[in-house]
Motif scaffolding. Structure first.
Motif, short mmCIF file in Angstrom:
data_model
loop_
_atom_site.label_atom_id
_atom_site.label_comp_id
_atom_site.label_asym_id
_atom_site.label_seq_id
_atom_site.Cartn_x
_atom_site.Cartn_y
_atom_site.Cartn_z
N VAL A 75 0.83 -1.21 0.00
CA VAL A 75 0.00 0.00 0.00
C VAL A 75 0.87 1.26 0.00
O VAL A 75 0.61 2.22 -0.74
CB VAL A 75 -0.95 -0.01 1.21
CG1 VAL A 75 -1.65 1.34 1.36
CG2 VAL A 75 -1.98 -1.11 1.08
N ALA A 76 1.91 1.26 0.82
CA ALA A 76 2.80 2.43 0.90
C ALA A 76 3.50 2.69 -0.44
O ALA A 76 3.52 3.82 -0.94
CB ALA A 76 3.82 2.24 2.01
N SER A 77 4.08 1.64 -1.02
CA SER A 77 4.81 1.81 -2.29
C SER A 77 3.87 2.16 -3.42
O SER A 77 4.16 3.02 -4.25
CB SER A 77 5.57 0.53 -2.62
OG SER A 77 6.58 0.28 -1.67
N LEU A 78 2.72 1.49 -3.47
CA LEU A 78 1.76 1.73 -4.54
C LEU A 78 1.23 3.16 -4.48
O LEU A 78 1.05 3.82 -5.51
CB LEU A 78 0.62 0.73 -4.45
CG LEU A 78 -0.29 0.57 -5.67
CD1 LEU A 78 0.52 0.19 -6.89
CD2 LEU A 78 -1.35 -0.48 -5.40
N THR A 79 1.00 3.66 -3.27
CA THR A 79 0.53 5.04 -3.12
C THR A 79 1.56 6.02 -3.64
O THR A 79 1.22 6.98 -4.37
CB THR A 79 0.22 5.33 -1.64
OG1 THR A 79 -0.78 4.43 -1.18
CG2 THR A 79 -0.26 6.76 -1.47
N ARG A 80 2.83 5.83 -3.29
CA ARG A 80 3.88 6.73 -3.75
C ARG A 80 4.01 6.70 -5.26
O ARG A 80 4.14 7.75 -5.91
CB ARG A 80 5.21 6.34 -3.10
CG ARG A 80 5.25 6.64 -1.61
CD ARG A 80 6.40 5.93 -0.93
NE ARG A 80 6.36 6.15 0.53
CZ ARG A 80 6.79 5.29 1.43
NH1 ARG A 80 7.30 4.11 1.04
NH2 ARG A 80 6.72 5.56 2.72
N VAL A 81 3.99 5.51 -5.83
CA VAL A 81 4.14 5.40 -7.29
C VAL A 81 2.94 6.04 -8.00
O VAL A 81 3.11 6.79 -8.97
CB VAL A 81 4.29 3.93 -7.70
CG1 VAL A 81 4.16 3.77 -9.22
CG2 VAL A 81 5.64 3.40 -7.26
N LEU A 82 1.74 5.74 -7.54
CA LEU A 82 0.56 6.28 -8.20
C LEU A 82 0.49 7.80 -8.13
O LEU A 82 0.21 8.46 -9.13
CB LEU A 82 -0.70 5.67 -7.58
CG LEU A 82 -1.03 4.23 -7.98
CD1 LEU A 82 -2.24 3.73 -7.21
CD2 LEU A 82 -1.29 4.13 -9.48
N GLY A 84 3.01 9.98 -7.64
CA GLY A 84 4.07 10.55 -8.47
C GLY A 84 3.81 10.38 -9.95
O GLY A 84 4.02 11.30 -10.75
N PHE A 85 3.33 9.20 -10.32
CA PHE A 85 3.08 8.92 -11.74
C PHE A 85 1.92 9.76 -12.27
O PHE A 85 2.01 10.34 -13.36
CB PHE A 85 2.78 7.44 -11.93
CG PHE A 85 2.29 7.07 -13.30
CD1 PHE A 85 3.15 7.10 -14.38
CD2 PHE A 85 0.97 6.70 -13.50
CE1 PHE A 85 2.70 6.76 -15.64
CE2 PHE A 85 0.51 6.37 -14.75
CZ PHE A 85 1.38 6.41 -15.83
N VAL A 86 0.82 9.84 -11.52
CA VAL A 86 -0.34 10.61 -11.98
C VAL A 86 0.00 12.09 -12.09
O VAL A 86 -0.33 12.75 -13.09
CB VAL A 86 -1.53 10.39 -11.03
CG1 VAL A 86 -2.66 11.36 -11.35
CG2 VAL A 86 -2.04 8.95 -11.15
N LEU A 87 0.69 12.63 -11.09
CA LEU A 87 1.07 14.04 -11.15
C LEU A 87 2.05 14.31 -12.29
O LEU A 87 1.93 15.31 -13.00
CB LEU A 87 1.68 14.47 -9.81
CG LEU A 87 0.74 14.52 -8.60
CD1 LEU A 87 1.50 14.90 -7.33
CD2 LEU A 87 -0.40 15.50 -8.85
N GLY A 88 3.00 13.40 -12.47
CA GLY A 88 3.98 13.58 -13.54
C GLY A 88 3.35 13.53 -14.91
O GLY A 88 3.64 14.34 -15.79
N THR A 89 2.42 12.59 -15.10
CA THR A 89 1.74 12.47 -16.39
C THR A 89 0.82 13.66 -16.64
O THR A 89 0.77 14.20 -17.74
CB THR A 89 0.93 11.17 -16.44
OG1 THR A 89 1.81 10.06 -16.23
CG2 THR A 89 0.24 11.00 -17.78
N ALA A 90 0.10 14.07 -15.59
CA ALA A 90 -0.83 15.20 -15.73
C ALA A 90 -0.08 16.48 -16.10
O ALA A 90 -0.61 17.33 -16.84
CB ALA A 90 -1.60 15.40 -14.43
N ALA A 91 1.13 16.63 -15.62
CA ALA A 91 1.92 17.81 -15.97
C ALA A 91 2.58 17.66 -17.34
O ALA A 91 2.74 18.64 -18.08
CB ALA A 91 2.99 18.07 -14.90
N ALA A 92 2.97 16.43 -17.69
CA ALA A 92 3.73 16.22 -18.92
C ALA A 92 2.87 16.39 -20.17
O ALA A 92 3.34 16.94 -21.18
CB ALA A 92 4.35 14.83 -18.90
N VAL A 93 1.63 15.93 -20.14
CA VAL A 93 0.80 15.96 -21.35
C VAL A 93 0.55 17.39 -21.85
O VAL A 93 0.81 17.69 -23.01
CB VAL A 93 -0.52 15.20 -21.12
CG1 VAL A 93 -1.47 15.41 -22.29
CG2 VAL A 93 -0.24 13.70 -20.93
#
Length: 269
Positions: A75-82, A84-93
């Motif tokens: 849960v801890a690792s999945l939360t961090r990845v999700l 970071g990934f969602v924010l990074g993708t939302a900014a990158a597009v």
């Protein structure tokens, strides 16, 4: 339909259904690959190498799952990845679209994006700790950076590689720039964006273990680092397999979305 296509269709229809060649289902090959992989792993452990065998790792997996440790780490690792990934993708597009659609924006930002892309996200860790402290923020930040840089380049390439003929045809039909962007550029760039998201997701998971070195108390990367101190190889293998399975499942989800959103593309079976 051309004459060649008509002849091919006629020839195909003449072949009895029962005599048509049917390939082996993909899931059979996947299952065979899994069995072979476990067999090779078992063989290496039996060959005298210091590698725990599958039953030992499975037993350790059950122990960590039974006492709740593995669930908390996932849960801890999945939360961090999700996050970071969602924010990074939302900014990158949007950044990638702006860079691809407007030449001045590309000229201003592309050198910096390419410069930062050559710096491994792990190299940002010391700076993140100094500027952001040792909480969750620096962990998410380095994952964000890894996902952002991979996705922004893919989005930029998607916009730049849009067929000019499609844009010119839309202009001839009277479409304005906004309509061209929404109806032509965005759909044509979608395959590139989704591939960039898959690459960014892999980068996010690859950065996770190092990110969890920053004063973490739980997480798969943290658990593996702690197990290293005690030479606890089964726990390390449980962490590796858990990260691989979670990453694979998320990647399959993105692949499914890619197929649904780009069903208009021709694909080689």
């Amino acid at each position: 339909m051309t004459l060649v296509q008509a002849d091919a269709a006629t020839a195909t229809s003449d072949v009895p259904t029962g005599r048509r060649r049917r390939g082996v289902p993909k899931w059979v090959w996947n299952l065979l690959s899994l069995i072979l992989g476990i067999g090779v792993w078992w063989g290496i452990s039996l060959g005298g190498y210091d590698v725990p065998d599958p039953p030992t790792v499975a037993k350790r997996f059950g122990e960590l799952l039974g006492d709740g440790t593995l669930e908390k780490d996932i849960v801890a690792s999945l939360t961090r990845v999700l996050v970071g990934f969602v924010l990074g993708t939302a900014a990158a597009v949007p950044v990638g679209f702006l860079m691809g659609w407007y030449a001045p924006v590309r000229g201003l930002f592309e050198p910096w994006v390419q410069f930062l892309r050559t710096i491994p996200p792990l190299a940002i860790l010391p700076l993140a700790v100094v500027l952001l402290g040792i909480g969750e923020t620096p962990k998410i930040w380095v994952i964000f950076a890894a996902a952002f840089l991979a996705c922004v380049i893919a989005t930029l390439q998607g916009v730049v590689n849009v067929d000019p003929t499609l844009i010119n045809a839309a202009r001839v039909l009277g479409a304005k720039d906004g309509t061209i962007f929404v109806r032509v550029v965005v759909p044509a760039s979608t395959p590139f964006i989704l591939v960039g998201m898959r690459v960014g997701l892999g980068s996010a998971w690859a950065t996770l273990v190092a990110a969890e070195l920053i004063a973490a108390q739980e997480g798969l990367g943290y658990r593996m680092q702690a197990a290293q101190l005690y030479y606890d190889l089964p726990t390390i293998f449980v962490g590796l397999i858990s990260i691989g399975v979670l990453g694979l499942l998320m990647d399959r989800g993105l692949l499914y979305a890619e197929r649904r959103l780009t069903s208009w593309q021709e694909r080689r079976q």
